[in-house]
Design an enzyme around this catalytic site. Structure first.
Site, PDB file in Angstrom:
ATOM      1  N   ARG A  30       0.853  -1.199   0.000  1.00  0.00           N
ATOM      2  CA  ARG A  30       0.000   0.000   0.000  1.00  0.00           C
ATOM      3  C   ARG A  30       0.883   1.241   0.000  1.00  0.00           C
ATOM      4  O   ARG A  30       0.918   2.020   0.952  1.00  0.00           O
ATOM      5  CB  ARG A  30      -0.944  -0.068   1.184  1.00  0.00           C
ATOM      6  CG  ARG A  30      -1.533  -1.456   1.274  1.00  0.00           C
ATOM      7  CD  ARG A  30      -2.951  -1.545   1.511  1.00  0.00           C
ATOM      8  NE  ARG A  30      -3.817  -0.963   0.532  1.00  0.00           N
ATOM      9  CZ  ARG A  30      -5.125  -0.892   0.704  1.00  0.00           C
ATOM     10  NH1 ARG A  30      -5.659  -1.340   1.801  1.00  0.00           N
ATOM     11  NH2 ARG A  30      -5.895  -0.360  -0.213  1.00  0.00           N
ATOM     12  N   GLN A  87      -0.467   2.517  -6.134  1.00  0.00           N
ATOM     13  CA  GLN A  87      -1.877   2.899  -6.044  1.00  0.00           C
ATOM     14  C   GLN A  87      -2.694   2.474  -7.262  1.00  0.00           C
ATOM     15  O   GLN A  87      -3.813   1.978  -7.132  1.00  0.00           O
ATOM     16  CB  GLN A  87      -1.995   4.403  -5.849  1.00  0.00           C
ATOM     17  CG  GLN A  87      -2.878   4.745  -4.672  1.00  0.00           C
ATOM     18  CD  GLN A  87      -2.676   6.175  -4.224  1.00  0.00           C
ATOM     19  OE1 GLN A  87      -2.567   7.073  -5.044  1.00  0.00           O
ATOM     20  NE2 GLN A  87      -2.626   6.372  -2.926  1.00  0.00           N
ATOM     21  N   ASP A 125      -3.751  -1.175  -7.042  1.00  0.00           N
ATOM     22  CA  ASP A 125      -4.343  -1.615  -5.772  1.00  0.00           C
ATOM     23  C   ASP A 125      -5.816  -1.963  -5.965  1.00  0.00           C
ATOM     24  O   ASP A 125      -6.660  -1.085  -6.133  1.00  0.00           O
ATOM     25  CB  ASP A 125      -4.166  -0.476  -4.757  1.00  0.00           C
ATOM     26  CG  ASP A 125      -4.636  -0.855  -3.363  1.00  0.00           C
ATOM     27  OD1 ASP A 125      -5.215  -1.955  -3.213  1.00  0.00           O
ATOM     28  OD2 ASP A 125      -4.435  -0.053  -2.438  1.00  0.00           O
ATOM     29  N   SER A 161      -8.504  -0.452  -3.440  1.00  0.00           N
ATOM     30  CA  SER A 161      -8.951   0.958  -3.547  1.00  0.00           C
ATOM     31  C   SER A 161      -8.706   1.393  -4.988  1.00  0.00           C
ATOM     32  O   SER A 161      -7.824   2.177  -5.273  1.00  0.00           O
ATOM     33  CB  SER A 161      -8.200   1.861  -2.573  1.00  0.00           C
ATOM     34  OG  SER A 161      -6.810   1.726  -2.751  1.00  0.00           O
ATOM     35  N   TYR A 203     -51.359  21.711 -12.525  1.00  0.00           N
ATOM     36  CA  TYR A 203     -51.065  20.359 -13.026  1.00  0.00           C
ATOM     37  C   TYR A 203     -50.808  20.425 -14.532  1.00  0.00           C
ATOM     38  O   TYR A 203     -50.863  21.493 -15.138  1.00  0.00           O
ATOM     39  CB  TYR A 203     -52.226  19.412 -12.709  1.00  0.00           C
ATOM     40  CG  TYR A 203     -52.287  19.052 -11.245  1.00  0.00           C
ATOM     41  CD1 TYR A 203     -51.465  18.056 -10.728  1.00  0.00           C
ATOM     42  CD2 TYR A 203     -53.155  19.718 -10.385  1.00  0.00           C
ATOM     43  CE1 TYR A 203     -51.502  17.727  -9.374  1.00  0.00           C
ATOM     44  CE2 TYR A 203     -53.200  19.401  -9.031  1.00  0.00           C
ATOM     45  CZ  TYR A 203     -52.371  18.399  -8.538  1.00  0.00           C
ATOM     46  OH  TYR A 203     -52.400  18.075  -7.210  1.00  0.00           O
TER      47      TYR A 203
HETATM   48  P1  NAD Z   1     -48.289  14.986 -10.813  1.00  0.00           P
HETATM   49  O1  NAD Z   1     -47.975  13.866  -9.890  1.00  0.00           O
HETATM   50  O2  NAD Z   1     -49.683  15.123 -11.288  1.00  0.00           O
HETATM   51  O3  NAD Z   1     -47.349  14.893 -12.115  1.00  0.00           O
HETATM   52  C1  NAD Z   1     -45.959  14.847 -12.007  1.00  0.00           C
HETATM   53  C2  NAD Z   1     -45.323  15.776 -13.024  1.00  0.00           C
HETATM   54  O4  NAD Z   1     -45.424  15.218 -14.326  1.00  0.00           O
HETATM   55  C3  NAD Z   1     -45.957  17.161 -13.122  1.00  0.00           C
HETATM   56  O5  NAD Z   1     -44.961  18.138 -12.848  1.00  0.00           O
HETATM   57  C4  NAD Z   1     -46.456  17.231 -14.563  1.00  0.00           C
HETATM   58  O6  NAD Z   1     -46.374  18.542 -15.093  1.00  0.00           O
HETATM   59  C5  NAD Z   1     -45.503  16.270 -15.248  1.00  0.00           C
HETATM   60  N1  NAD Z   1     -45.922  15.791 -16.574  1.00  0.00           N
HETATM   61  C6  NAD Z   1     -47.168  15.465 -17.022  1.00  0.00           C
HETATM   62  N2  NAD Z   1     -47.125  15.083 -18.310  1.00  0.00           N
HETATM   63  C7  NAD Z   1     -45.824  15.141 -18.699  1.00  0.00           C
HETATM   64  C8  NAD Z   1     -45.140  14.864 -19.899  1.00  0.00           C
HETATM   65  N3  NAD Z   1     -45.792  14.454 -20.987  1.00  0.00           N
HETATM   66  N4  NAD Z   1     -43.816  15.046 -19.945  1.00  0.00           N
HETATM   67  C9  NAD Z   1     -43.136  15.468 -18.849  1.00  0.00           C
HETATM   68  N5  NAD Z   1     -43.724  15.752 -17.679  1.00  0.00           N
HETATM   69  C10 NAD Z   1     -45.058  15.596 -17.599  1.00  0.00           C
HETATM   70  O7  NAD Z   1     -47.797  16.334 -10.170  1.00  0.00           O
HETATM   71  P2  NAD Z   1     -47.600  16.738  -8.642  1.00  0.00           P
HETATM   72  O8  NAD Z   1     -46.367  16.137  -8.104  1.00  0.00           O
HETATM   73  O9  NAD Z   1     -48.861  16.442  -7.909  1.00  0.00           O
HETATM   74  O10 NAD Z   1     -47.382  18.301  -8.778  1.00  0.00           O
HETATM   75  C11 NAD Z   1     -48.183  19.150  -9.633  1.00  0.00           C
HETATM   76  C12 NAD Z   1     -48.143  20.595  -9.148  1.00  0.00           C
HETATM   77  O11 NAD Z   1     -48.846  20.751  -7.909  1.00  0.00           O
HETATM   78  C13 NAD Z   1     -46.752  21.100  -8.898  1.00  0.00           C
HETATM   79  O12 NAD Z   1     -46.650  22.417  -9.332  1.00  0.00           O
HETATM   80  C14 NAD Z   1     -46.607  21.025  -7.394  1.00  0.00           C
HETATM   81  O13 NAD Z   1     -45.658  21.931  -6.887  1.00  0.00           O
HETATM   82  C15 NAD Z   1     -48.013  21.409  -6.966  1.00  0.00           C
HETATM   83  N6  NAD Z   1     -48.347  20.921  -5.630  1.00  0.00           N
HETATM   84  C16 NAD Z   1     -48.844  21.812  -4.711  1.00  0.00           C
HETATM   85  C17 NAD Z   1     -49.200  21.358  -3.450  1.00  0.00           C
HETATM   86  C18 NAD Z   1     -49.757  22.296  -2.438  1.00  0.00           C
HETATM   87  O14 NAD Z   1     -49.613  23.486  -2.576  1.00  0.00           O
HETATM   88  N7  NAD Z   1     -50.432  21.780  -1.430  1.00  0.00           N
HETATM   89  C19 NAD Z   1     -49.069  20.021  -3.132  1.00  0.00           C
HETATM   90  C20 NAD Z   1     -48.572  19.129  -4.115  1.00  0.00           C
HETATM   91  C21 NAD Z   1     -48.248  19.611  -5.367  1.00  0.00           C
END
Ligand code: NAD
Length: 343
Positions: free
Chosen positions: A119, A124, A127, A130, A196
């Site tokens: 070592r 090295q 070895d 690692s 969404y």
């Molecule tokens: P989701 O589980 O519905 O989807 C996951 C992700 O997949 C989303 O970002 C969506 O835009 C994306 N997606 C859909 N089709 C796609 C495609 N063809 N190609 C690539 N991506 C694609 O989403 P989520 O995790 O529930 O989150 C959705 C939104 O809600 C986000 O902006 C998140 O920040 C928000 N959110 C807010 C709260 C709150 O304020 N209480 C809680 C949860 C989520």
């Protein structure tokens, strides 16, 4: 000079004592290299890759080898075939199984146990205990909602080179703020007013698919999380794209319960497809029940708090948007606007 690399036979040993790079280097030095067919399978190195590096894919011929390279002790069959004076080099486990060690000596080979490498600084690079660093994995996150953002942050913490895509333009800033690269086709923003995603037009789907097809070829890990509320999960990784990935790559399809972002993934199964592993684990939260239960319980307690009055009685406030938004049945009927008339 002939250098041979037999397939490892010890239970659980999936490594191989040569790589296409080292084969290339031996060939450049004038050696003839024999690699046993399938020797690289466990390490996701196909025979073709060794052949392309200049090796002959063999199923024997160990007796002609001047040098035999192994990860662990060779099998009795290989050992018996070696010519006296041949060099055997590998992890020969010198501290256990004295009988096996004596068998190596009796075969007449000149054996080097790599575990005994001094070592010191000069040694090295030789070895095996690692060996060195490996290049950072390339991780691609598809869908940057709650799960996707956590996946980006975790992969970054683990040292990966991370990229991510979504159809909601607002995610660009979030992806970049986590230190990942944003991959976005020239498509219309698909965000709904509720935050969404909605389904893409056929034209935009094609644009996104073309961009993704190029990108996935270079990735080691893909984590897909893309969902569209009320719709099946969009297909983002086609079979042809999986075929284009490197052997040893991994796809984790978190959308598998809703049909999957990849048609090859299967709920609650690990699928192996041409060297690519597809993980279709369902109910991930259920695997962390100890942490997930108190979080889930707190969500319910906070919601129930909206209904518990100071005197301990229950009151449902129909005007509260959280109550309105979640109440699906009351008084013997479905009351939510999205599910009225549903069978
Ligand atoms: P989701 O589980 O519905 O989807 C996951 C992700 O997949 C989303 O970002 C969506 O835009 C994306 N997606 C859909 N089709 C796609 C495609 N063809 N190609 C690539 N991506 C694609 O989403 P989520 O995790 O529930 O989150 C959705 C939104 O809600 C986000 O902006 C998140 O920040 C928000 N959110 C807010 C709260 C709150 O304020 N209480 C809680 C949860 C989520």
């Amino acid at each position: 000079m002939k250098i041979a690399i037999p397939t490892e036979t010890q239970h659980g040993e999936s490594r191989v004592a040569a790589s296409p790079d080292t084969v290339k280097a031996y060939v450049k030095k004038g050696a003839e290299v024999l690699v046993q067919a399938g020797a690289g399978k466990g390490a996701s190195i196909p025979d073709d890759a060794f052949a392309a590096a200049g090796a002959k894919i063999a199923n024997g011929g160990w007796g002609e080898a001047d040098v035999v390279l192994t990860v662990r002790r060779p099998s009795a069959e290989v050992l018996a075939a070696l010519k006296p004076g041949a060099i055997l080099m590998g992890g020969l486990e010198p501290y256990g199984d004295k009988e096996g060690l004596e068998a190596i000596a009796k075969s007449g080979v000149t054996a080097f146990a790599m575990e005994l490498m001094p070592r010191i600084t000069r040694a090295q690079a030789m070895d095996i205990l690692s060996s060195g660093t490996v290049p950072a994995a390339k991780v691609f996150i598809m869908g940057v909602g709650v799960a996707g953002l956590q996946a980006i942050a975790t992969a970054r913490r683990l040292g990966a080179i991370v990229s991510a895509t979504d159809v909601r333009k607002a995610t660009e800033e979030q992806v970049k703020s986590l230190g990942a690269k944003f991959v976005y086709a020239d498509i219309a923003d698909a965000a709904t007013s509720g935050g969404y995603a909605k389904e893409l037009s056929a034209e935009d789907k094609a644009k996104q698919a073309a961009l993704v097809a190029e990108h996935v070829k270079t990735q080691d890990v893909i984590i897909t999380t893309a969902l569209i509320p009320g719709r099946p999960a969009p297909v983002l990784i086609t079979e042809a794209m999986v075929d284009s990935m490197k052997p040893g790559s991994v796809i984790v399809d978190l959308a598998v319960e809703r049909g999957g972002n990849c048609p090859l993934s299967k709920p609650d199964q690990i699928v192996h497809h041409k060297g690519v592993t597809l993980v279709g684990t369902v109910n991930l939260a259920g695997r962390l029940a100890g942490n997930a239960s108190p979080l889930f319980a707190k969500n319910l307690a906070n919601f129930l708090d909206l209904m518990i009055q100071k005197d301990g009685s229950l009151k449902i406030d129909d005007a509260d948007e959280c109550i309105k938004g979640t109440m699906i049945a009351r008084g013997g009927a479905l009351v939510h606007p999205m599910f009225q008339g549903a069978k």
